[in-house]
Design a protein around this motif. Sequence first.
Motif, mmCIF file in Angstrom:
data_model
loop_
_atom_site.group_PDB
_atom_site.id
_atom_site.type_symbol
_atom_site.label_atom_id
_atom_site.label_comp_id
_atom_site.label_asym_id
_atom_site.label_seq_id
_atom_site.Cartn_x
_atom_site.Cartn_y
_atom_site.Cartn_z
ATOM 1 N N MET A 69 1.201 -1.134 0.137
ATOM 2 C CA MET A 69 0.310 -0.324 -0.252
ATOM 3 C C MET A 69 0.845 1.051 0.441
ATOM 4 S SD MET A 69 -3.365 0.392 0.175
ATOM 5 C CE MET A 69 -3.403 -1.601 0.721
ATOM 6 N N LEU A 70 0.267 2.045 -1.186
ATOM 7 C CA LEU A 70 1.773 3.449 -1.414
ATOM 8 C C LEU A 70 0.613 4.465 -0.178
ATOM 9 C CD1 LEU A 70 3.214 5.366 -2.201
ATOM 10 C CD2 LEU A 70 1.626 5.131 -4.259
ATOM 11 N N PHE A 71 1.409 5.697 0.677
ATOM 12 C CA PHE A 71 0.629 6.611 0.875
ATOM 13 C C PHE A 71 1.225 7.882 0.592
ATOM 14 C CE2 PHE A 71 -0.076 3.465 4.162
ATOM 15 C CZ PHE A 71 -1.373 3.492 4.505
ATOM 16 N N PHE A 72 0.742 8.725 0.152
ATOM 17 C CA PHE A 72 1.447 9.645 0.034
ATOM 18 C C PHE A 72 0.715 10.960 0.151
ATOM 19 C CE2 PHE A 72 -0.923 9.039 -4.357
ATOM 20 C CZ PHE A 72 -1.606 10.009 -4.185
ATOM 21 N N GLY A 73 1.399 12.143 -0.026
ATOM 22 C CA GLY A 73 0.763 13.447 0.584
ATOM 23 C C GLY A 73 0.862 14.694 -0.209
ATOM 24 N N GLU A 74 -0.490 15.280 -0.716
ATOM 25 C CA GLU A 74 -0.668 16.137 -1.610
ATOM 26 C C GLU A 74 -0.538 17.363 -0.335
ATOM 27 O OE1 GLU A 74 -4.458 18.294 -4.266
ATOM 28 O OE2 GLU A 74 -4.614 15.703 -2.850
ATOM 29 N N GLU A 75 0.354 18.567 -0.774
ATOM 30 C CA GLU A 75 1.042 19.130 0.640
ATOM 31 C C GLU A 75 -0.111 20.341 0.854
ATOM 32 O OE1 GLU A 75 3.989 21.238 -1.204
ATOM 33 O OE2 GLU A 75 5.704 19.980 -0.152
ATOM 34 N N ASP A 76 -0.837 20.351 -0.054
ATOM 35 C CA ASP A 76 -2.819 21.437 0.326
ATOM 36 C C ASP A 76 -3.219 20.331 0.805
ATOM 37 O OD1 ASP A 76 -0.787 23.936 0.093
ATOM 38 O OD2 ASP A 76 -0.922 23.783 -1.979
ATOM 39 N N GLY A 77 -3.436 19.344 0.387
ATOM 40 C CA GLY A 77 -5.179 18.045 -0.017
ATOM 41 C C GLY A 77 -5.090 17.486 1.109
ATOM 42 N N GLY A 78 -3.418 16.532 1.448
ATOM 43 C CA GLY A 78 -3.852 15.705 2.072
ATOM 44 C C GLY A 78 -3.581 14.242 1.938
ATOM 45 N N ILE A 79 -3.603 13.047 2.591
ATOM 46 C CA ILE A 79 -3.203 11.836 2.448
ATOM 47 C C ILE A 79 -3.621 10.982 1.369
ATOM 48 C CG2 ILE A 79 -2.022 9.825 4.203
ATOM 49 C CD1 ILE A 79 -2.346 11.602 5.967
ATOM 50 N N TRP A 80 -3.304 10.226 0.854
ATOM 51 C CA TRP A 80 -3.559 9.179 -0.368
ATOM 52 C C TRP A 80 -3.226 7.956 -0.077
ATOM 53 C CZ3 TRP A 80 -7.106 11.003 -4.518
ATOM 54 C CH2 TRP A 80 -7.659 12.553 -3.857
ATOM 55 N N ARG A 81 -3.875 6.932 -0.376
ATOM 56 C CA ARG A 81 -3.741 5.852 -0.099
ATOM 57 C C ARG A 81 -3.873 5.470 -1.218
ATOM 58 N NH1 ARG A 81 -7.009 2.999 4.275
ATOM 59 N NH2 ARG A 81 -8.886 3.256 2.908
ATOM 60 N N LEU A 82 -3.385 3.973 -1.595
ATOM 61 C CA LEU A 82 -2.998 3.048 -3.644
ATOM 62 C C LEU A 82 -2.849 2.126 -2.719
ATOM 63 C CD1 LEU A 82 -4.152 3.605 -6.093
ATOM 64 C CD2 LEU A 82 -0.896 3.550 -6.497
ATOM 65 N N ASP A 83 -3.566 1.048 -3.193
ATOM 66 C CA ASP A 83 -3.539 -0.518 -3.380
ATOM 67 C C ASP A 83 -3.028 -0.499 -4.783
ATOM 68 O OD1 ASP A 83 -3.729 -3.201 -4.079
ATOM 69 O OD2 ASP A 83 -5.608 -3.576 -2.299
ATOM 70 N N ILE A 84 -1.218 -1.024 -4.475
ATOM 71 C CA ILE A 84 -0.458 -0.693 -5.294
ATOM 72 C C ILE A 84 -0.652 -1.907 -6.655
ATOM 73 C CG2 ILE A 84 2.128 -0.950 -5.889
ATOM 74 C CD1 ILE A 84 2.839 -0.238 -3.271
ATOM 75 N N ALA A 85 -1.181 -3.562 -5.893
ATOM 76 C CA ALA A 85 -1.476 -4.233 -6.487
ATOM 77 C C ALA A 85 -2.684 -4.298 -7.451
ATOM 78 C CB ALA A 85 -0.958 -5.788 -6.226
ATOM 79 N N ALA A 86 -3.964 -3.359 -7.008
ATOM 80 C CA ALA A 86 -4.451 -2.994 -7.919
ATOM 81 C C ALA A 86 -4.542 -1.845 -8.768
ATOM 82 C CB ALA A 86 -5.962 -2.698 -6.669
ATOM 83 N N LEU B 285 -1.708 -1.666 -10.662
ATOM 84 C CA LEU B 285 -0.554 -2.710 -11.626
ATOM 85 C C LEU B 285 -1.753 -2.831 -12.498
ATOM 86 C CD1 LEU B 285 2.203 -2.475 -9.958
ATOM 87 C CD2 LEU B 285 1.907 -1.172 -11.684
ATOM 88 N N GLY B 286 -2.710 -3.025 -11.985
ATOM 89 C CA GLY B 286 -4.073 -4.402 -12.848
ATOM 90 C C GLY B 286 -4.736 -3.190 -13.463
ATOM 91 N N GLY B 287 -4.735 -2.345 -13.077
ATOM 92 C CA GLY B 287 -6.106 -1.128 -13.497
ATOM 93 C C GLY B 287 -7.073 -0.984 -12.735
ATOM 94 N N GLU B 288 -7.171 -1.654 -11.707
ATOM 95 C CA GLU B 288 -8.674 -1.911 -11.242
ATOM 96 C C GLU B 288 -8.716 -0.552 -9.919
ATOM 97 O OE1 GLU B 288 -8.797 -5.690 -9.777
ATOM 98 O OE2 GLU B 288 -8.861 -6.369 -12.162
#
Length: 650
Positions: free
Chosen positions: A500-517, A519-522
Amino acid sequence: MACKAFLSGVVVLAMVGLISACGPQIDKTTAEPEPITADNALALRDVVSSQLAPLQLGGSDYLLLASEKRGLVLVDAEGGEKLALDGGTVERFALQQQAQDSWLIAVYDEDSGELQLRLLDLEEGSPRIRYLGAMATSAPQVAMCFSRQAGRTHLFAIDENGLGHEYVVHPREQAWQFTGVRPLYFGEQVSSCVVDDRSGKLLVAQPPLGIWSLNADAEMDEAREVFAASAELAEEAFGGLWLDGVSGNLWLTAGHKVLAFNINTPRQKPHFAEVLANMEPVSAAVQRGALLALEEESDQIHRFAVALPEPAPEMQAFRGPIEIPRVRASGQTVPVQSGGDAADDPAIWVNPANPAASLILGTDKKSGLSVYDLNGKLLEHFAVGRVNNVDLRPMQHGKFVAIAAATNRTDPGVSLFGITADGQVEHLGLRNLEMDDPYGLCVYRKGADLMAWVSDKEGPVQLLQIVPGSGNVDWSLKKVATLAVASQVEGCVVDDEMQMLFFGEEDGGIWRLDIAAFLGGEAKPQLIAAVDGERLAADVEGMGLYVNNQEGAGDKSYLVVSSQGNNSYALFSRDGSQFVGHFKVDINLDKNLDGSSETDGLEVSSAAFSSDYPQGLLVVQDGRNRMPSQTQNFKLVSWADIAETLNLPQ
């Protein structure tokens, strides 16, 4: 000559004066209010005073006076002398209540050339003054004021040349100590200062420019602005600042006048202005519903029965900033080589054979990558260019046990570093990217593969595979995917186990991304924690994962995020869905460490490094390195202290 012709090439202080002069002027033809006459005067005995302040002891009203002949003199509300130091030449003092019937006093003694601390309290019902400690100064001090910060007492002292210093004053075994925090620069002719602890503002009177307002907290931007311009004061000489904290009225003297301003409304006209007949006061205060005024080097306190301003309406509704828990710093690295905004992002290499011999890698984004031990000692510096973010992961390789990667903005790409089993770091060279400005970076493991997410400062985020080489020069980067983002991304971290990737949008907040999903386009990124100004205050910067995989650890793993806008660090559950708490890194007087602020990057580990860090270590970049003021560095914080402060499950 037109006013604007003067503005080029002058210093900021002079600009303020000129702006005042070029702006609206007080109409000198407007009739001044009729002078008021004192109802009576309290006669003093051989005091020669230029400053007074009211206080209470044992439920009774008193007045404290600076004395050029006798140091400090205490009189009752009717002028009866109760106590005197009978020694020293004192023109200015600062006063702060410590507890009921206990007052801390700072004075500058001209005879000894010292800043001195005294305590005024009661002994068997009678006032007494005790000596606490002293510090020699290089120049006479013309203004002093106390501030209360996080339960500590801070003292601001400004000398006749306009050089100010902030100190923490605190008891030690033999005497109270002055621990320097930072210098402050004003220029000549400062006359007095005061701190409004409710708003955290330091106010400094500097004739003929005006009254400055700036943040008293050294871990915040100074944010200097004009509270009252010289045009509003209509006099070249003014000062004698005294704050009535209950009513919210800031009192001062200006020529023949006594003025009062609402402390909550800068750049407003005074709501009290009276001309005193036949006198030019230098100090004024309010006691028992009357105005008290003192002339320079006087032996009389004049009392005026006059309608005083009502308490500021904002005082009833005023709410200070939300108090965030504080955790003391445990250690720090030596300052980085480059000045200005230079230190940025750390990474921690855990030495599996000897955790106490682990390393901290830290970027100097103007110079290169530095390597420190856990005591903060600089072991090596790689001058490889403007490296911004760094991260590392262990890997199986014939020569190295871990690989670190750092974005390099000098020649856009990623600089790679290998770490050997005995803790030696080697530079493996730069790998260029098709990217304008490599910015954020986080490394993770996907099975046996080493992967890295790299952000472009003004563009998308790329997923790269770090392809090992047999030597130092044949490592390569392979582009795997591109992630579009809405705005600037720097801080990121990957949960390797959950992919799971977590990244910060400096003025927006914290985002989370399921990496496998993804890469599978889902899958697309999900915003899981928005900037709200309290839990998360823009900019959202560094991120780290405190992963506790010990048996029975349960929910003891956390996502740690730098909330740069309020100089705090937010803890979320491991999946980022729940806010757990937040804290600030605070001063540690026992180790002579300042706190941290304006943090860009951070890293955290749950490894048991040593007795100093038995439950793990948090490393944060410090944007304002104080005590004393130096170039930026990295602060070290024991996770055990964080867990105790936030009552985390043990």
